[in-house]
Design a protein around this motif. Structure first.
Motif, PDB file in Angstrom:
ATOM      1  N   HIS A 111     -15.343   8.068   0.474  1.00 27.48           N
ATOM      2  CA  HIS A 111     -16.415   7.205   1.019  1.00 27.48           C
ATOM      3  C   HIS A 111     -15.964   5.667   0.562  1.00 27.48           C
ATOM      4  O   HIS A 111     -15.193   5.625  -0.668  1.00 27.48           O
ATOM      5  N   ARG A 112     -16.550   5.118   1.332  1.00 29.01           N
ATOM      6  CA  ARG A 112     -16.146   3.466   1.190  1.00 29.01           C
ATOM      7  C   ARG A 112     -16.914   2.959  -0.334  1.00 29.01           C
ATOM      8  O   ARG A 112     -18.083   3.242  -0.238  1.00 29.01           O
ATOM      9  N   HIS A 113     -16.202   2.220  -1.040  1.00 32.51           N
ATOM     10  CA  HIS A 113     -16.493   1.861  -2.135  1.00 32.51           C
ATOM     11  C   HIS A 113     -16.707   0.380  -2.331  1.00 32.51           C
ATOM     12  O   HIS A 113     -15.683  -0.221  -2.185  1.00 32.51           O
ATOM     13  N   GLN A 114     -17.912  -0.114  -2.570  1.00 30.78           N
ATOM     14  CA  GLN A 114     -17.776  -1.405  -2.731  1.00 30.78           C
ATOM     15  C   GLN A 114     -18.720  -1.912  -4.157  1.00 30.78           C
ATOM     16  O   GLN A 114     -19.637  -1.500  -4.216  1.00 30.78           O
ATOM     17  N   ALA A 115     -17.985  -2.793  -4.739  1.00 34.86           N
ATOM     18  CA  ALA A 115     -18.679  -3.456  -6.080  1.00 34.86           C
ATOM     19  C   ALA A 115     -17.890  -4.502  -6.325  1.00 34.86           C
ATOM     20  O   ALA A 115     -17.064  -4.980  -5.972  1.00 34.86           O
ATOM     21  N   VAL A 116     -18.937  -5.442  -7.132  1.00 33.81           N
ATOM     22  CA  VAL A 116     -18.513  -6.950  -7.383  1.00 33.81           C
ATOM     23  C   VAL A 116     -17.406  -6.825  -8.383  1.00 33.81           C
ATOM     24  O   VAL A 116     -16.801  -7.770  -8.795  1.00 33.81           O
ATOM     25  N   ASP A 117     -17.154  -5.760  -9.187  1.00 37.62           N
ATOM     26  CA  ASP A 117     -16.363  -5.738 -10.517  1.00 37.62           C
ATOM     27  C   ASP A 117     -15.063  -4.926  -9.884  1.00 37.62           C
ATOM     28  O   ASP A 117     -14.160  -4.815 -10.838  1.00 37.62           O
ATOM     29  N   HIS A 118     -14.555  -4.998  -8.855  1.00 32.09           N
ATOM     30  CA  HIS A 118     -13.327  -4.642  -8.359  1.00 32.09           C
ATOM     31  C   HIS A 118     -12.113  -5.477  -9.072  1.00 32.09           C
ATOM     32  O   HIS A 118     -12.194  -6.793  -8.838  1.00 32.09           O
ATOM     33  N   ASN A 119     -11.250  -4.746  -9.857  1.00 25.73           N
ATOM     34  CA  ASN A 119      -9.922  -5.516 -10.086  1.00 25.73           C
ATOM     35  C   ASN A 119      -8.771  -4.532  -9.860  1.00 25.73           C
ATOM     36  O   ASN A 119      -8.968  -3.231 -10.267  1.00 25.73           O
ATOM     37  N   PHE A 120      -7.730  -5.226  -9.492  1.00 24.56           N
ATOM     38  CA  PHE A 120      -6.509  -4.527  -9.156  1.00 24.56           C
ATOM     39  C   PHE A 120      -5.280  -4.902  -9.926  1.00 24.56           C
ATOM     40  O   PHE A 120      -5.207  -6.236 -10.116  1.00 24.56           O
ATOM     41  N   TRP A 121      -4.435  -4.220 -10.654  1.00 21.65           N
ATOM     42  CA  TRP A 121      -3.156  -4.495 -11.112  1.00 21.65           C
ATOM     43  C   TRP A 121      -2.016  -3.610 -11.030  1.00 21.65           C
ATOM     44  O   TRP A 121      -2.423  -2.421 -10.681  1.00 21.65           O
ATOM     45  N   GLY A 122      -0.860  -3.980 -11.304  1.00 20.15           N
ATOM     46  CA  GLY A 122       0.175  -3.308 -11.429  1.00 20.15           C
ATOM     47  C   GLY A 122       0.491  -2.383 -10.080  1.00 20.15           C
ATOM     48  O   GLY A 122       0.649  -1.205 -10.262  1.00 20.15           O
ATOM     49  N   VAL A 123       1.040  -3.337  -9.351  1.00 18.81           N
ATOM     50  CA  VAL A 123       1.444  -2.606  -8.041  1.00 18.81           C
ATOM     51  C   VAL A 123       2.932  -2.191  -8.172  1.00 18.81           C
ATOM     52  O   VAL A 123       3.820  -2.610  -8.787  1.00 18.81           O
ATOM     53  N   THR A 124       2.871  -0.899  -7.512  1.00 21.60           N
ATOM     54  CA  THR A 124       4.623  -0.090  -7.234  1.00 21.60           C
ATOM     55  C   THR A 124       4.634   0.282  -5.838  1.00 21.60           C
ATOM     56  O   THR A 124       3.638   0.878  -5.366  1.00 21.60           O
ATOM     57  N   PHE A 125       5.788  -0.012  -5.369  1.00 21.07           N
ATOM     58  CA  PHE A 125       6.201   0.156  -3.853  1.00 21.07           C
ATOM     59  C   PHE A 125       6.845   1.400  -3.735  1.00 21.07           C
ATOM     60  O   PHE A 125       7.828   1.739  -4.446  1.00 21.07           O
ATOM     61  N   ALA A 126       6.582   2.130  -2.633  1.00 23.55           N
ATOM     62  CA  ALA A 126       7.178   3.208  -1.991  1.00 23.55           C
ATOM     63  C   ALA A 126       8.182   2.686  -1.087  1.00 23.55           C
ATOM     64  O   ALA A 126       8.534   1.596  -0.935  1.00 23.55           O
ATOM     65  N   ALA A 127       9.310   3.568  -0.559  1.00 26.12           N
ATOM     66  CA  ALA A 127      10.346   3.233  -0.033  1.00 26.12           C
ATOM     67  C   ALA A 127      10.266   2.744   1.493  1.00 26.12           C
ATOM     68  O   ALA A 127      11.128   2.093   2.104  1.00 26.12           O
ATOM     69  N   ASP A 128       9.067   2.961   2.001  1.00 27.99           N
ATOM     70  CA  ASP A 128       8.832   2.639   3.449  1.00 27.99           C
ATOM     71  C   ASP A 128       8.120   1.197   3.682  1.00 27.99           C
ATOM     72  O   ASP A 128       7.968   1.004   4.798  1.00 27.99           O
ATOM     73  N   ASP A 129       8.006   0.591   2.576  1.00 26.15           N
ATOM     74  CA  ASP A 129       7.600  -0.948   2.784  1.00 26.15           C
ATOM     75  C   ASP A 129       6.146  -1.088   3.307  1.00 26.15           C
ATOM     76  O   ASP A 129       5.647  -1.905   4.022  1.00 26.15           O
ATOM     77  N   THR A 130       5.262   0.261   3.449  1.00 24.47           N
ATOM     78  CA  THR A 130       4.170   0.102   3.892  1.00 24.47           C
ATOM     79  C   THR A 130       3.003   0.699   2.842  1.00 24.47           C
ATOM     80  O   THR A 130       2.205   0.072   2.538  1.00 24.47           O
ATOM     81  N   THR A 131       3.432   1.821   2.015  1.00 25.71           N
ATOM     82  CA  THR A 131       2.719   2.576   1.070  1.00 25.71           C
ATOM     83  C   THR A 131       3.010   1.970  -0.088  1.00 25.71           C
ATOM     84  O   THR A 131       4.130   1.556  -0.644  1.00 25.71           O
ATOM     85  N   PHE A 132       1.987   1.649  -1.165  1.00 26.05           N
ATOM     86  CA  PHE A 132       2.131   1.436  -2.325  1.00 26.05           C
ATOM     87  C   PHE A 132       0.993   1.951  -3.300  1.00 26.05           C
ATOM     88  O   PHE A 132       0.165   2.507  -2.782  1.00 26.05           O
ATOM     89  N   TYR A 133       1.233   1.823  -4.558  1.00 27.07           N
ATOM     90  CA  TYR A 133       0.116   2.281  -5.528  1.00 27.07           C
ATOM     91  C   TYR A 133      -0.310   0.911  -6.645  1.00 27.07           C
ATOM     92  O   TYR A 133       0.727   0.218  -6.907  1.00 27.07           O
TER      93      TYR A 133
END
Length: 343
Positions: free
Chosen positions: A195-217
């Motif tokens: 389900h789509r999740h919306q919240a004002v407190d979304h924070n993102f950090w610590g990206v790591t990439f897959a080899a396809d240059d499209t997928t990341f975590y």
């Protein structure tokens, strides 16, 4: 017979000369004391030499932010991966956070001026700036995709520690090929439990990439929980795949995620432990490191991880097997924010 006025001037001159000599002697004494103190402070630290550092010279090497006290502190330095304790070569490039792959580097650094700030600098293989982006906070994480095409960075917009209560982050991804900047992952669509999740407190950090240059975590923090999210740059989506995951690092074969897991409540001492998550089965493996690790671990190869722990001069780099066995060992003193380069 010397006239009184001449005698007076001579006395004044001699007194002034004596004061200058005494002052010079005191300055020399203090300088010697400072030098001796520096020698005591630097005792036992790795040797550092100024020189050229490149991101691709055909040799397998480790590059990191050097923390040895001296003129090269905070500069990028390199050592052979096979001899991490060797004399390190430092370049005239200062970074607070750094990562590199396939001839591309990302350097998060402080800027001077009347109003100090920070910037993200994309580097070429000779550590020359290619693009600069102002960032709205204190640098904390940086990553380059395996191909060198994508770079990501995270900064604290407020607060200065994950353990210190509320904080806010800003994470951006830049495509060096198309020159597209995704300046905030908060603009992506978030899906939790389908389900789509919306919240004002979304924070993102610590990206790591897959080899396809499209997928990341990356990590999503919201409503007191943290999630491992799988991102898609084309669809601009972030899908939650596992809970209680921070600072993920994707293995070279793309099947496992190294991460730090919170095992104690917020505000508690030593709240995190290193784990590895199998993306197919969802099974978690606790690693042998017992200290709290507040870092985004780096895969040295398919079998071991590199990460920073507090040290005498800021931080040291440690290695631990990724299978939960063995023991951690310190491999590079006075260093942080590493990258492995070369074949």
């Amino acid at each position: 017979m010397t006239p009184p006025l001449v005698r007076h001037r001579l006395v004044v001159l001699l007194a002034a000369t004596a004061l200058l000599v005494a002052g010079a002697a005191l300055a020399v004494h203090r300088a010697a004391g400072r030098a001796a103190e520096r020698d005591r402070t630097h005792a036992g630290q790795p040797a550092v030499t100024k020189g050229e550092v490149r991101l691709g010279d055909g040799r397998r090497r480790l590059i990191f932010r050097n923390l040895v006290w001296g003129p090269q502190r905070d500069h990028l330095a390199t050592v052979p991966l096979a001899a991490p304790g060797a004399r390190r070569t430092a370049a005239p490039r200062d970074c607070l956070r750094f990562h590199a792959a396939a001839g591309t580097g990302i350097c998060l650094r402080a800027t001077g001026g009347v109003v100090p700030g920070h910037e993200a600098v994309v580097l070429d293989s000779r550590l020359r700036p290619v693009r600069r982006f102002p960032v709205p906070g204190i640098p904390t994480r940086a990553r380059v995709s395996p191909s060198g095409r994508l770079v990501a960075w995270t900064v604290f917009v407020s607060g200065d520690s994950y353990a210190g209560g509320a904080f806010s982050t800003r994470t951006a991804i830049y495509d060096t090929r198309t020159r597209t900047l995704h300046d905030s992952l908060e603009d992506f669509t978030v899906l939790i439990d389908g389900h789509r999740h919306q919240a004002v407190d979304h924070n993102f950090w610590g990206v790591t990439f897959a080899a396809d240059d499209t997928t990341f975590y990356a990590t999503l923090g919201t409503q007191g929980r943290t999630y491992l999210v799988r991102g898609n740059l084309v669809r601009r989506t972030l899908t939650a795949v596992h809970e209680n995951v921070e600072c993920p690092s994707l293995s070279p074969d793309g099947t496992r995620i190294a991460f730090k897991k919170r095992i104690r409540p917020k505000g508690a001492d030593a709240p995190w432990r290193l784990y590895v998550l199998d993306l197919r089965s969802g099974r978690e493996t606790r690693l042998a490191e017992r200290a709290s690790v507040d870092d985004q671990a780096l895969w040295l190869d398919g079998g071991s991880l590199l990460y920073a722990l507090p040290g005498d001069f800021g931080a040291d780099l440690w290695e631990v097997p990724a299978n939960g066995r063995g023991h951690p060992r310190k491999v590079v003193a006075s260093a942080v924010s590493p990258a492995v380069i070369g074949p």
